[in-house]
Design a protein around this motif. Structure first.
Motif, PDB file in Angstrom:
ATOM      1  N   GLY A 130       4.841  13.602  -1.341  1.00  0.00           N
ATOM      2  CA  GLY A 130       5.713  13.944  -2.454  1.00  0.00           C
ATOM      3  C   GLY A 130       6.969  13.108  -2.520  1.00  0.00           C
ATOM      4  N   SER A 131       7.295  12.383  -1.450  1.00  0.00           N
ATOM      5  CA  SER A 131       8.459  11.495  -1.481  1.00  0.00           C
ATOM      6  C   SER A 131       7.989  10.054  -1.289  1.00  0.00           C
ATOM      7  N   HIS A 132       7.429   9.764  -0.145  1.00  0.00           N
ATOM      8  CA  HIS A 132       6.870   8.436   0.089  1.00  0.00           C
ATOM      9  C   HIS A 132       5.476   8.323  -0.537  1.00  0.00           C
ATOM     10  N   PHE A 133       4.625   9.319  -0.251  1.00  0.00           N
ATOM     11  CA  PHE A 133       3.224   9.259  -0.655  1.00  0.00           C
ATOM     12  C   PHE A 133       2.902  10.266  -1.752  1.00  0.00           C
ATOM     13  N   ASP A 134       1.903   9.924  -2.563  1.00  0.00           N
ATOM     14  CA  ASP A 134       1.366  10.861  -3.552  1.00  0.00           C
ATOM     15  C   ASP A 134       0.916  12.124  -2.804  1.00  0.00           C
ATOM     16  N   GLU A 135       1.409  13.277  -3.237  1.00  0.00           N
ATOM     17  CA  GLU A 135       1.171  14.510  -2.483  1.00  0.00           C
ATOM     18  C   GLU A 135      -0.301  14.867  -2.420  1.00  0.00           C
ATOM     19  N   ARG A 136      -0.985  14.844  -3.561  1.00  0.00           N
ATOM     20  CA  ARG A 136      -2.393  15.246  -3.570  1.00  0.00           C
ATOM     21  C   ARG A 136      -3.246  14.288  -2.743  1.00  0.00           C
ATOM     22  N   LEU A 137      -2.990  12.996  -2.870  1.00  0.00           N
ATOM     23  CA  LEU A 137      -3.758  12.023  -2.099  1.00  0.00           C
ATOM     24  C   LEU A 137      -3.463  12.137  -0.605  1.00  0.00           C
ATOM     25  N   ALA A 138      -2.228  12.423  -0.261  1.00  0.00           N
ATOM     26  CA  ALA A 138      -1.881  12.586   1.153  1.00  0.00           C
ATOM     27  C   ALA A 138      -2.659  13.750   1.768  1.00  0.00           C
ATOM     28  N   LEU A 139      -2.732  14.861   1.060  1.00  0.00           N
ATOM     29  CA  LEU A 139      -3.464  16.022   1.566  1.00  0.00           C
ATOM     30  C   LEU A 139      -4.958  15.732   1.663  1.00  0.00           C
ATOM     31  N   GLU A 140      -5.487  14.992   0.680  1.00  0.00           N
ATOM     32  CA  GLU A 140      -6.903  14.626   0.733  1.00  0.00           C
ATOM     33  C   GLU A 140      -7.179  13.668   1.886  1.00  0.00           C
ATOM     34  N   PHE A 141      -6.246  12.770   2.154  1.00  0.00           N
ATOM     35  CA  PHE A 141      -6.439  11.829   3.264  1.00  0.00           C
ATOM     36  C   PHE A 141      -6.477  12.578   4.592  1.00  0.00           C
ATOM     37  N   ILE A 142      -5.626  13.575   4.752  1.00  0.00           N
ATOM     38  CA  ILE A 142      -5.612  14.378   5.970  1.00  0.00           C
ATOM     39  C   ILE A 142      -6.954  15.081   6.150  1.00  0.00           C
ATOM     40  N   LYS A 143      -7.504  15.592   5.050  1.00  0.00           N
ATOM     41  CA  LYS A 143      -8.824  16.223   5.119  1.00  0.00           C
ATOM     42  C   LYS A 143      -9.890  15.202   5.500  1.00  0.00           C
ATOM     43  N   VAL A 167      -6.529  -5.579 -10.069  1.00  0.00           N
ATOM     44  CA  VAL A 167      -6.145  -4.415  -9.269  1.00  0.00           C
ATOM     45  C   VAL A 167      -5.736  -4.834  -7.863  1.00  0.00           C
ATOM     46  N   ALA A 168      -6.387  -5.862  -7.295  1.00  0.00           N
ATOM     47  CA  ALA A 168      -6.015  -6.336  -5.952  1.00  0.00           C
ATOM     48  C   ALA A 168      -4.652  -7.012  -5.976  1.00  0.00           C
ATOM     49  N   VAL A 169      -4.365  -7.737  -7.066  1.00  0.00           N
ATOM     50  CA  VAL A 169      -3.041  -8.348  -7.224  1.00  0.00           C
ATOM     51  C   VAL A 169      -1.975  -7.257  -7.279  1.00  0.00           C
ATOM     52  N   ASP A 170      -2.246  -6.219  -8.049  1.00  0.00           N
ATOM     53  CA  ASP A 170      -1.291  -5.118  -8.190  1.00  0.00           C
ATOM     54  C   ASP A 170      -1.035  -4.427  -6.857  1.00  0.00           C
ATOM     55  N   VAL A 171      -2.095  -4.194  -6.079  1.00  0.00           N
ATOM     56  CA  VAL A 171      -1.926  -3.494  -4.796  1.00  0.00           C
ATOM     57  C   VAL A 171      -1.135  -4.336  -3.810  1.00  0.00           C
ATOM     58  N   ALA A 172      -1.406  -5.635  -3.761  1.00  0.00           N
ATOM     59  CA  ALA A 172      -0.634  -6.506  -2.868  1.00  0.00           C
ATOM     60  C   ALA A 172       0.849  -6.449  -3.215  1.00  0.00           C
ATOM     61  N   TYR A 173       1.152  -6.309  -4.503  1.00  0.00           N
ATOM     62  CA  TYR A 173       2.536  -6.279  -4.984  1.00  0.00           C
ATOM     63  C   TYR A 173       3.171  -4.897  -4.826  1.00  0.00           C
ATOM     64  N   SER A 174       2.368  -3.840  -4.861  1.00  0.00           N
ATOM     65  CA  SER A 174       2.919  -2.486  -5.012  1.00  0.00           C
ATOM     66  C   SER A 174       2.656  -1.539  -3.856  1.00  0.00           C
ATOM     67  N   HIS A 175       2.018  -1.983  -2.760  1.00  0.00           N
ATOM     68  CA  HIS A 175       1.619  -1.009  -1.739  1.00  0.00           C
ATOM     69  C   HIS A 175       2.788  -0.479  -0.914  1.00  0.00           C
ATOM     70  N   HIS A 176       3.993  -1.025  -1.110  1.00  0.00           N
ATOM     71  CA  HIS A 176       5.174  -0.471  -0.440  1.00  0.00           C
ATOM     72  C   HIS A 176       6.090   0.275  -1.411  1.00  0.00           C
ATOM     73  N   GLU A 177       5.622   0.498  -2.624  1.00  0.00           N
ATOM     74  CA  GLU A 177       6.372   1.359  -3.537  1.00  0.00           C
ATOM     75  C   GLU A 177       6.197   2.812  -3.111  1.00  0.00           C
ATOM     76  N   ARG A 178       7.155   3.667  -3.467  1.00  0.00           N
ATOM     77  CA  ARG A 178       7.120   5.088  -3.122  1.00  0.00           C
ATOM     78  C   ARG A 178       7.159   5.917  -4.384  1.00  0.00           C
ATOM     79  N   VAL A 179       6.537   7.098  -4.355  1.00  0.00           N
ATOM     80  CA  VAL A 179       6.497   7.921  -5.562  1.00  0.00           C
ATOM     81  C   VAL A 179       7.873   8.448  -5.942  1.00  0.00           C
ATOM     82  N   ASP A 180       8.844   8.435  -5.002  1.00  0.00           N
ATOM     83  CA  ASP A 180      10.199   8.879  -5.341  1.00  0.00           C
ATOM     84  C   ASP A 180      11.075   7.732  -5.857  1.00  0.00           C
TER      85      ASP A 180
END
Length: 418
Positions: free
Chosen positions: A314-327, A248-261
């Motif tokens: 909803g474009s760059h970030f996962d919408e539900r996670l973005a709202l939860e992060f703001i909370k 999972v750490a390998v995947d995140v290092a590779y994918s943390h600049h991917e966008r949901v769109d």
């Protein structure tokens, strides 16, 4: 919790908003606008789901009319749907085991050791070595234990920056923020340790990028930009060659600049191809970067960073996670610099989960007259006791405003002595 039944493969799409009286507000409605400026309310921004009757009561304290989104169901192709097994649904609820003052003493040692180890890990990677996985896991475990006891202390320390050590401090801060966010999401301790390790190692590939590019003040050429972007691939390769690093750490290092769109890099993955851990780190990574001074850009206040995350949901970030992060982060996270209506400048020491706009602060400056002495104030207690509206927070400031830097207070020995 949204009370509407959602069919598999469908999602709600906004088709406009309608004005209603507060008496018509129901659970499951999405409030997109109030009849007053949101800065006059404790809400972070205009845009939130009504999840309980308490939410309706809170809105009613500040507005008579609201605008809610009218929605219709829209088919979502499988390749763009969120992956299953999301950690968004809370599996576990946490309470603070100690107060922030008590945890600050323990967290200071955790932070200092984690900071030293993170720099050592990245130095090893820079000079061609492999990651000391066991040391990294032990550091993350200590951070998780601190956050589980009370997240405010370690989050406060994560705000203390040194521009010359940006990458190592950024990696550690993303680890701490990610663990705090995972706690908010209800992830169990084992999941928090994996998530924290993902945060700690997400940018390790930058150690294989020429430092002059990472520190360049002028705009990058297309070739230089592609070289910086390659850190995601470098990170994957480096972690794959280091024994004991979880997939999972390998995947995140590779994918943390991917966008949901599908407009991210390096693979332009659609939403379904991006793991939940990568989605979480993507949000935390962006937030920490925006709120830090870098050689090519100045920090912005936490509230402004959260607005950008909200705008890019909803474009760059996962919408539900973005709202939860703001909370999770809230209006004024620990370590925030704030200006009160009465001209006092303070540093947030401890959040207030009940009244998010009334944290505990230490007053360090008075813009009106010379400050007699620094003092710790609970804004909730002040308002309840005196009903003094001048003690409301006027705005959040970026670190360094009025010559006040959080790291200098660490160096002066500010360790929650109140």
């Amino acid at each position: 919790m949204d009370s509407r039944e959602v069919r598999a493969g469908y999602m709600d799409a906004k088709v406009g908003s309608i004005k209603i009286h507060i008496s018509e507000l129901k659970i499951g409605m999405f409030v997109s606008k109030l009849d007053r400026d949101w800065l006059e309310t404790p809400f972070l921004m205009q845009g939130f789901m009504i999840e309980s009757l308490d939410d309706i009561d809170t809105v009613a304290e500040y507005a008579e009319y609201v605008w809610v989104d009218a929605v219709k169901e829209e088919w979502v192709p499988p390749e763009t749907r969120a992956v299953s097994g999301s950690p968004i649904a809370k599996a576990k609820s946490y309470v603070n085991k100690v107060d922030a003052q008590q945890e600050h003493r323990a967290a200071l040692g955790v932070y200092r050791e984690a900071r030293r180890l993170t720099k050592s890990l990245l130095d090893d990677a820079r000079f061609g070595g492999v990651i000391n996985t066991e040391a990294a896991k032990a550091t993350v475990k200590d951070c998780v234990h601190s956050v589980l006891r009370n997240p405010d202390a370690l989050l406060w320390m994560a705000r203390m920056r040194n521009e010359d050590e940006y990458t190592s401090e950024h990696c550690l801060n993303v680890c701490i923020l990610a663990v705090a966010f995972g706690r908010h999401l209800g992830m169990n301790e084992s999941e928090l340790e994996k998530l924290g390790l993902c945060g700690l190692l997400h940018d390790v590939g930058k150690m294989r990028v020429p430092q002059e590019l990472l520190n360049k003040v002028e705009p990058l050429s297309e070739k230089e930009f592609n070289m910086v972007r390659a850190h995601a691939t470098h990170g994957r390769n480096l972690l794959m060659s280091s024994p004991g690093v979880p997939n999972v750490a390998v995947d995140v290092a590779y994918s943390h600049h991917e966008r949901v769109d599908g407009e991210g890099y390096p693979r332009k993955l659609k939403a379904s191809g991006i793991s939940d851990y990568a989605r979480i780190i993507s949000i935390v990574d962006a937030y920490d970067a925006m709120t830090a001074d870098r050689c090519y850009s100045r920090a912005i206040p936490s509230t402004d960073a959260l607005k950008r995350i909200f705008q890019d949901r909803g474009s760059h970030f996962d919408e539900r996670l973005a709202l939860e992060f703001i909370k999770c982060v809230g209006l004024y996270p620990p370590g925030s610099l704030v200006e009160l209506v009465n001209g006092l400048i303070g540093i947030v020491l401890e959040t207030n989960n009940r009244f998010r706009h009334l944290p505990k602060i230490i007053v360090v400056m008075d813009l009106i007259k010379p400050l007699e002495k620094e003092q710790v104030i609970s804004l909730e207690e002040v308002e309840q006791r005196k009903l003094d509206k001048t003690y409301l927070i006027k705005r959040a400031l970026r670190d360094g405003s009025h010559g006040i830097f959080i790291r200098e207070y660490r160096e002066k020995g500010l360790v929650f002595r109140y």
